[in-house]
Write a protein that holds these residues in place. Structure first.
Motif, PDB file in Angstrom:
ATOM      1  N   VAL A  82       0.995  -1.168   0.157  1.00  0.00           N
ATOM      2  CA  VAL A  82       0.042  -0.115   0.092  1.00  0.00           C
ATOM      3  C   VAL A  82       0.834   1.021  -0.028  1.00  0.00           C
ATOM      4  O   VAL A  82       1.890   1.471   0.878  1.00  0.00           O
ATOM      5  N   LEU A  83       0.718   2.120  -0.762  1.00  0.00           N
ATOM      6  CA  LEU A  83       1.385   3.224  -1.055  1.00  0.00           C
ATOM      7  C   LEU A  83       0.555   4.484  -0.763  1.00  0.00           C
ATOM      8  O   LEU A  83      -0.416   4.868  -1.458  1.00  0.00           O
ATOM      9  N   LEU A  84       0.929   5.492   0.147  1.00  0.00           N
ATOM     10  CA  LEU A  84       0.222   6.685   0.483  1.00  0.00           C
ATOM     11  C   LEU A  84       0.762   7.788   0.289  1.00  0.00           C
ATOM     12  O   LEU A  84       1.958   8.094   0.801  1.00  0.00           O
ATOM     13  N   ASN A  85       0.500   8.727  -0.528  1.00  0.00           N
ATOM     14  CA  ASN A  85       1.075   9.924  -0.539  1.00  0.00           C
ATOM     15  C   ASN A  85       0.570  10.865   0.636  1.00  0.00           C
ATOM     16  O   ASN A  85      -0.656  11.208   0.839  1.00  0.00           O
ATOM     17  N   CYS A  86       1.508  11.465   1.342  1.00  0.00           N
ATOM     18  CA  CYS A  86       1.137  12.153   2.465  1.00  0.00           C
ATOM     19  C   CYS A  86       1.801  13.554   2.513  1.00  0.00           C
ATOM     20  O   CYS A  86       3.069  13.590   2.171  1.00  0.00           O
ATOM     21  N   THR A  87       1.020  14.510   2.790  1.00  0.00           N
ATOM     22  CA  THR A  87       1.563  15.819   3.237  1.00  0.00           C
ATOM     23  C   THR A  87       1.521  16.025   4.594  1.00  0.00           C
ATOM     24  O   THR A  87       0.533  15.938   5.219  1.00  0.00           O
ATOM     25  N   VAL A  88       2.821  16.648   5.065  1.00  0.00           N
ATOM     26  CA  VAL A  88       3.001  16.861   6.636  1.00  0.00           C
ATOM     27  C   VAL A  88       2.770  18.365   6.951  1.00  0.00           C
ATOM     28  O   VAL A  88       3.802  19.119   6.112  1.00  0.00           O
ATOM     29  N   ILE A  89       1.985  18.741   7.670  1.00  0.00           N
ATOM     30  CA  ILE A  89       1.685  20.066   8.270  1.00  0.00           C
ATOM     31  C   ILE A  89       2.061  20.199   9.504  1.00  0.00           C
ATOM     32  O   ILE A  89       1.516  19.616  10.360  1.00  0.00           O
TER      33      ILE A  89
ATOM     34  N   GLN B 210       2.787  25.389   8.463  1.00  0.00           N
ATOM     35  CA  GLN B 210       4.097  25.404   7.281  1.00  0.00           C
ATOM     36  C   GLN B 210       4.166  23.575   6.758  1.00  0.00           C
ATOM     37  O   GLN B 210       4.186  22.878   7.848  1.00  0.00           O
ATOM     38  N   THR B 211       4.769  23.278   5.728  1.00  0.00           N
ATOM     39  CA  THR B 211       5.068  21.960   5.067  1.00  0.00           C
ATOM     40  C   THR B 211       6.218  21.620   5.869  1.00  0.00           C
ATOM     41  O   THR B 211       7.235  22.413   5.798  1.00  0.00           O
ATOM     42  N   VAL B 212       6.355  20.240   6.431  1.00  0.00           N
ATOM     43  CA  VAL B 212       7.383  19.817   6.925  1.00  0.00           C
ATOM     44  C   VAL B 212       7.939  18.825   5.817  1.00  0.00           C
ATOM     45  O   VAL B 212       7.548  17.864   5.467  1.00  0.00           O
ATOM     46  N   ASN B 213       9.395  18.948   5.632  1.00  0.00           N
ATOM     47  CA  ASN B 213      10.112  18.434   4.828  1.00  0.00           C
ATOM     48  C   ASN B 213      11.303  17.355   5.254  1.00  0.00           C
ATOM     49  O   ASN B 213      12.138  16.774   4.362  1.00  0.00           O
TER      50      ASN B 213
ATOM     51  N   HIS C  14      10.853  10.903  -0.121  1.00  0.00           N
ATOM     52  CA  HIS C  14      10.501  12.142  -0.112  1.00  0.00           C
ATOM     53  C   HIS C  14      11.245  12.924  -1.362  1.00  0.00           C
ATOM     54  O   HIS C  14      12.158  13.480  -1.001  1.00  0.00           O
ATOM     55  N   GLN C  15      10.871  12.718  -2.513  1.00  0.00           N
ATOM     56  CA  GLN C  15      11.384  13.212  -3.731  1.00  0.00           C
ATOM     57  C   GLN C  15      10.355  14.088  -4.509  1.00  0.00           C
ATOM     58  O   GLN C  15       9.337  13.621  -4.438  1.00  0.00           O
TER      59      GLN C  15
ATOM     60  N   ALA D 150       2.593  11.157  12.486  1.00  0.00           N
ATOM     61  CA  ALA D 150       4.025  11.778  12.476  1.00  0.00           C
ATOM     62  C   ALA D 150       4.213  12.416  13.662  1.00  0.00           C
ATOM     63  O   ALA D 150       3.513  13.209  13.936  1.00  0.00           O
ATOM     64  N   GLN D 151       5.406  11.979  14.336  1.00  0.00           N
ATOM     65  CA  GLN D 151       5.932  12.675  15.254  1.00  0.00           C
ATOM     66  C   GLN D 151       7.695  12.892  15.212  1.00  0.00           C
ATOM     67  O   GLN D 151       8.027  11.825  14.621  1.00  0.00           O
ATOM     68  N   SER D 152       7.794  13.982  15.646  1.00  0.00           N
ATOM     69  CA  SER D 152       9.511  14.256  15.342  1.00  0.00           C
ATOM     70  C   SER D 152       9.839  15.017  16.489  1.00  0.00           C
ATOM     71  O   SER D 152       8.955  16.100  16.915  1.00  0.00           O
ATOM     72  N   PRO D 153      10.923  15.016  17.125  1.00  0.00           N
ATOM     73  CA  PRO D 153      11.374  15.956  18.187  1.00  0.00           C
ATOM     74  C   PRO D 153      11.838  17.165  17.976  1.00  0.00           C
ATOM     75  O   PRO D 153      11.693  18.094  18.533  1.00  0.00           O
ATOM     76  N   GLU D 154      11.872  17.450  16.333  1.00  0.00           N
ATOM     77  CA  GLU D 154      12.059  18.820  15.950  1.00  0.00           C
ATOM     78  C   GLU D 154      10.976  19.622  15.841  1.00  0.00           C
ATOM     79  O   GLU D 154      10.680  20.893  15.372  1.00  0.00           O
ATOM     80  N   HIS D 155       9.784  18.893  15.778  1.00  0.00           N
ATOM     81  CA  HIS D 155       8.596  19.525  15.196  1.00  0.00           C
ATOM     82  C   HIS D 155       7.358  19.398  16.232  1.00  0.00           C
ATOM     83  O   HIS D 155       7.412  18.014  16.783  1.00  0.00           O
ATOM     84  N   ARG D 156       6.559  20.093  16.457  1.00  0.00           N
ATOM     85  CA  ARG D 156       5.439  19.872  17.271  1.00  0.00           C
ATOM     86  C   ARG D 156       4.045  19.987  16.538  1.00  0.00           C
ATOM     87  O   ARG D 156       3.964  20.760  15.511  1.00  0.00           O
ATOM     88  N   ASN D 157       2.973  19.169  17.010  1.00  0.00           N
ATOM     89  CA  ASN D 157       1.572  19.324  16.536  1.00  0.00           C
ATOM     90  C   ASN D 157       1.656  19.036  14.822  1.00  0.00           C
ATOM     91  O   ASN D 157       0.851  19.774  14.319  1.00  0.00           O
ATOM     92  N   LEU D 158       2.124  17.835  14.551  1.00  0.00           N
ATOM     93  CA  LEU D 158       2.156  17.395  13.176  1.00  0.00           C
ATOM     94  C   LEU D 158       0.989  16.941  12.810  1.00  0.00           C
ATOM     95  O   LEU D 158       0.303  15.891  13.534  1.00  0.00           O
ATOM     96  N   ASN D 159       0.476  17.392  11.430  1.00  0.00           N
ATOM     97  CA  ASN D 159      -0.925  16.902  10.943  1.00  0.00           C
ATOM     98  C   ASN D 159      -0.532  16.221   9.441  1.00  0.00           C
ATOM     99  O   ASN D 159       0.291  16.721   8.792  1.00  0.00           O
ATOM    100  N   VAL D 160      -0.805  14.888   9.472  1.00  0.00           N
ATOM    101  CA  VAL D 160      -0.603  14.325   7.956  1.00  0.00           C
ATOM    102  C   VAL D 160      -1.959  14.234   7.506  1.00  0.00           C
ATOM    103  O   VAL D 160      -3.042  13.760   7.683  1.00  0.00           O
ATOM    104  N   ARG D 161      -1.904  14.741   6.139  1.00  0.00           N
ATOM    105  CA  ARG D 161      -2.795  14.645   5.171  1.00  0.00           C
ATOM    106  C   ARG D 161      -2.771  13.499   4.229  1.00  0.00           C
ATOM    107  O   ARG D 161      -1.684  13.596   3.467  1.00  0.00           O
ATOM    108  N   THR D 162      -3.718  12.555   4.119  1.00  0.00           N
ATOM    109  CA  THR D 162      -3.513  11.597   2.944  1.00  0.00           C
ATOM    110  C   THR D 162      -4.943  11.035   2.937  1.00  0.00           C
ATOM    111  O   THR D 162      -5.836  11.328   3.622  1.00  0.00           O
ATOM    112  N   LYS D 163      -5.007  10.027   1.750  1.00  0.00           N
ATOM    113  CA  LYS D 163      -6.512   9.491   1.519  1.00  0.00           C
ATOM    114  C   LYS D 163      -6.913   8.845   2.910  1.00  0.00           C
ATOM    115  O   LYS D 163      -6.259   8.027   3.660  1.00  0.00           O
TER     116      LYS D 163
END
Length: 389
Positions: free
Chosen positions: A112-119, A124-127, A150-151, A358-371
């Protein structure tokens, strides 16, 4: 009047519904296209949806052969084979190098392949996330993420623009915004143009040529009603049949609610999902639309986008269109591709809900948008990437 940029080319309508798949729908009458640009009869199979030399006679396929190119949207009918794979490719499961220096990565049918955008919390977009930062649940059961990409990979995309009568004063701004999106996108993207009112017309097939795409957008004559759902289903079929990239998207620009489709909103969403579905971005120009129609249109556009991992935008004026179009281009170019193998066999079929965090020490309150889900057993198209030097 059609644009003078196409002085000799007849318009070719896109197959808005596959008649054989929806024969049970009451009143269904959408059928194959003909050379005059009007709807044909259900007995005449669809010709390839591509521009052609109008000076040459059209080849007439046999009328006794069912040429329906897309499986029925009924989830009980599961397609396990990818007919586009060369012999042995499915078994190998690895990249196939072409002579032009690209690799074609064929997805495992159980992957299963999911296109995900993380805000982040600031919008702001997280890359800069890593594979271990993502968690995936399918039908409430956590899955193991097997890979992360992530390309800025090229995308196969359809741009659908409302050509109904109410768009007369908005088409110039809509066309300009679409062109600005294309100029902000990956130059290797392959895009097609659909103008729709009560019918959907494929006015430019897949191409990366900006001049050709501009011509396709210019082939307008705003009039008639709005068959939005049929146009979306037809465009999803076009992607499933002809797209070469695994990343797929649709952008819809409209100013009102659907009032002419054979399909319902639910059937359209199901159709998109059953085809392995593109990410759908919608722009609703509803600022001068009546309250009742505006509410109905907003609900439909939000559903189409949310179910597929896209975004619905509702600008307050035409002046905001360019900014939104460039936001869509950035969103598409900055997606993660999260992969996992379902813990349930794909042979069981059926619809499966998906949730990603998604969770990361460098970012807070991440929201992932996917299908929000997919139909098991849907074949995933090939993904093409440039070979490393």
């Amino acid at each position: 009047m059609h644009s003078s940029l196409f002085p000799t080319m007849s318009r070719r309508p896109i197959l808005a519904l596959l008649v054989f798949a929806f024969v049970s729908l009451p009143g269904a009458n959408l059928a194959a296209q003909n050379s005059t640009g009007s709807l044909g009869h259900a007995q005449q199979p669809a010709m390839p949806l591509q521009l052609h030399d109008p000076t040459l006679p059209e080849a007439q396929p046999s009328l006794d052969v069912d040429r329906d190119p897309v499986p029925s949207p009924d989830p009980d009918v599961v397609q396990h084979a990818d007919a586009t794979l060369p012999p042995g490719a499915a078994a190998a499961g690895g990249p196939l190098k072409r002579q032009d220096g690209t690799y074609v990565l064929h997805a495992d049918v159980d992957e299963v392949l999911l296109n995900c955008t993380v805000i982040d919390g600031k919008g702001q977009t997280v890359n800069d996330l890593h594979q271990g930062d993502f968690r995936v649940w399918e039908d409430g059961v956590e899955q193991k993420v097997t890979s992360l990409q992530h390309q800025d990979l090229p995308v196969s995309m359809g741009i659908l623009v409302d050509d109904s009568g109410s768009m007369l004063d908005k088409r110039a701004a809509a066309n300009m915004a679409a062109m600005h999106l294309l100029m902000s996108s990956n130059p290797r993207d392959a895009v097609f143009i659909v103008n729709f009112s009560e019918k959907a017309y494929l006015d430019q097939g897949f191409t990366s040529n900006l001049v050709a795409l501009d011509r396709g957008l210019s082939r307008v004559s705003p009039k008639g009603t709005t068959a939005l759902y049929d146009a979306v289903a037809a465009s999803a079929d076009e992607l499933a049949t002809h797209a070469k990239e695994r990343k797929q998207a649709l952008l819809i620009i409209t100013d009102g609610a659907d009032n002419a489709s054979e399909l319902t909103l639910e059937q359209t969403i199901r159709r998109v999902q059953n085809l392995g579905g593109p990410v759908v971005y919608t722009i609703g120009l509803l600022f001068d639309t009546g309250r009742t129609e505006s509410d109905r249109a907003r609900d439909a556009l939000e559903r189409l986008s949310q179910e597929t991992g896209g975004v619905a935008y509702f600008p307050s004026s035409l002046e905001n269109l360019d900014t939104i179009a460039q936001q869509v281009a950035r969103d598409i170019r900055n997606q993660y591709i999260v992969s996992y193998h379902s813990s349930r066999p794909m042979s069981l079929g059926g619809y499966r809900s998906v949730r990603v965090e998604a969770q990361s020490p460098e970012h807070r309150n991440l929201n992932v948008r996917t299908k929000r889900g997919y139909f098991a057993g849907t074949a995933q198209p090939a993904q093409t990437a440039q070979a490393k030097p």
